[in-house]
Design a protein around this motif. Structure first.
Motif, PDB file in Angstrom:
ATOM      1  N   VAL A 116      34.732 -63.347 -41.394  1.00  0.00           N
ATOM      2  CA  VAL A 116      35.730 -64.409 -41.497  1.00  0.00           C
ATOM      3  C   VAL A 116      36.602 -64.234 -42.731  1.00  0.00           C
ATOM      4  CG1 VAL A 116      36.048 -66.915 -41.724  1.00  0.00           C
ATOM      5  CG2 VAL A 116      34.252 -66.003 -40.238  1.00  0.00           C
ATOM      6  N   ASP A 163      43.038 -70.941 -38.597  1.00  0.00           N
ATOM      7  CA  ASP A 163      42.347 -70.690 -37.335  1.00  0.00           C
ATOM      8  C   ASP A 163      41.790 -71.946 -36.682  1.00  0.00           C
ATOM      9  OD1 ASP A 163      42.797 -67.933 -37.617  1.00  0.00           O
ATOM     10  OD2 ASP A 163      40.987 -67.719 -38.859  1.00  0.00           O
ATOM     11  N   ILE A 164      41.906 -73.081 -37.354  1.00  0.00           N
ATOM     12  CA  ILE A 164      41.308 -74.313 -36.837  1.00  0.00           C
ATOM     13  C   ILE A 164      42.227 -74.972 -35.812  1.00  0.00           C
ATOM     14  CG2 ILE A 164      40.577 -76.653 -37.457  1.00  0.00           C
ATOM     15  CD1 ILE A 164      39.664 -75.451 -40.160  1.00  0.00           C
ATOM     16  N   ASP A 165      41.680 -75.250 -34.645  1.00  0.00           N
ATOM     17  CA  ASP A 165      42.381 -75.983 -33.594  1.00  0.00           C
ATOM     18  C   ASP A 165      42.168 -77.477 -33.883  1.00  0.00           C
ATOM     19  OD1 ASP A 165      43.133 -77.358 -31.274  1.00  0.00           O
ATOM     20  OD2 ASP A 165      42.432 -75.752 -29.945  1.00  0.00           O
ATOM     21  N   ARG A 177      35.823 -79.264 -40.385  1.00  0.00           N
ATOM     22  CA  ARG A 177      36.953 -78.484 -39.884  1.00  0.00           C
ATOM     23  C   ARG A 177      38.272 -79.213 -40.156  1.00  0.00           C
ATOM     24  NH1 ARG A 177      36.697 -77.531 -34.203  1.00  0.00           N
ATOM     25  NH2 ARG A 177      37.912 -75.660 -34.519  1.00  0.00           N
ATOM     26  N   GLU A 207      35.586 -70.964 -40.485  1.00  0.00           N
ATOM     27  CA  GLU A 207      36.990 -70.833 -40.093  1.00  0.00           C
ATOM     28  C   GLU A 207      37.902 -71.064 -41.283  1.00  0.00           C
ATOM     29  OE1 GLU A 207      37.930 -72.607 -35.886  1.00  0.00           O
ATOM     30  OE2 GLU A 207      36.478 -73.905 -36.907  1.00  0.00           O
ATOM     31  N   GLN A 208      38.936 -70.276 -41.353  1.00  0.00           N
ATOM     32  CA  GLN A 208      40.005 -70.528 -42.300  1.00  0.00           C
ATOM     33  C   GLN A 208      40.929 -71.585 -41.685  1.00  0.00           C
ATOM     34  OE1 GLN A 208      41.731 -67.154 -44.367  1.00  0.00           O
ATOM     35  NE2 GLN A 208      40.197 -65.828 -43.404  1.00  0.00           N
ATOM     36  N   SER A 235      30.338 -64.659 -39.826  1.00  0.00           N
ATOM     37  CA  SER A 235      29.807 -65.523 -38.769  1.00  0.00           C
ATOM     38  C   SER A 235      29.211 -64.603 -37.705  1.00  0.00           C
ATOM     39  CB  SER A 235      30.919 -66.406 -38.198  1.00  0.00           C
ATOM     40  OG  SER A 235      31.822 -65.649 -37.439  1.00  0.00           O
ATOM     41  N   ILE A 246      37.771 -73.040 -46.813  1.00  0.00           N
ATOM     42  CA  ILE A 246      37.158 -72.416 -45.641  1.00  0.00           C
ATOM     43  C   ILE A 246      36.093 -73.368 -45.110  1.00  0.00           C
ATOM     44  CG2 ILE A 246      35.829 -70.463 -44.759  1.00  0.00           C
ATOM     45  CD1 ILE A 246      37.128 -68.766 -46.979  1.00  0.00           C
ATOM     46  N   ALA A 304      28.934 -70.780 -38.342  1.00  0.00           N
ATOM     47  CA  ALA A 304      30.351 -70.732 -37.932  1.00  0.00           C
ATOM     48  C   ALA A 304      31.180 -70.948 -39.186  1.00  0.00           C
ATOM     49  CB  ALA A 304      30.661 -71.804 -36.895  1.00  0.00           C
TER      50      ALA A 304
END
Length: 144
Positions: free
Chosen positions: A15, A89-91, A134, A85-86, A10, A63, A83
């Motif tokens: 990532v 790591d996701i909020d 996500r 994210e694994q 990214s 991912i 972008a």
């Protein structure tokens, strides 16, 4: 079992980087399965949840990718993501808030209120797709 090197990058970091057995992605031309020794390919990527498979036992990792480009050579897959994210790591709360905001903006646009004149519907739809991607990568299922 044969493997192929996968690197997902990214704008701010690498990532993911590992040797894998198979990658399943959604390109701008449709869904693709990439195996070791795949023919050379360059394609755009849609926002989606990539599935990284490791071996014959079908272990896989998800991912979230918000779009970008992928280059494939017989030895390596390089993903240049806007972008990525694994799941760890996701909020989730932030993703849910983004989903709710996007849904609200889309609803306002379709209601035709005076505020809808300032809404970029394409941007709101993309924001919804990214938020849902996500959440799916994090193991949650929501309808669009």
């Amino acid at each position: 079992m044969a493997t192929i090197k996968l690197e997902i990058v990214s704008p701010d970091k690498v990532v993911y980087s590992a040797d894998i057995g198979m990658l399943i992605v959604r390109s701008t031309g449709g869904e693709l399965g990439i195996l070791p020794k795949h023919a050379p390919l360059v394609t755009g990527l849609e926002p989606h949840v990539m599935r990284v498979r490791f071996g014959a036992d079908r272990d896989e990792q998800l991912i979230a990718v918000a779009g970008g480009f992928m280059e494939v050579t017989p030895e390596k897959i390089t993903v240049l993501a806007t972008a990525a994210e694994q799941p760890i790591d996701i909020d989730i709360n932030r993703a849910k808030s983004a989903m709710d905001r996007a849904k609200q903006r889309i609803a306002e646009f379709h209601q035709g209120s005076s505020a809808s004149e300032d809404i970029d519907i394409t941007r709101a739809q993309l924001a919804l797709r990214r938020a849902l991607t996500r959440l799916r990568a994090a193991g949650m299922n929501f309808e669009e």
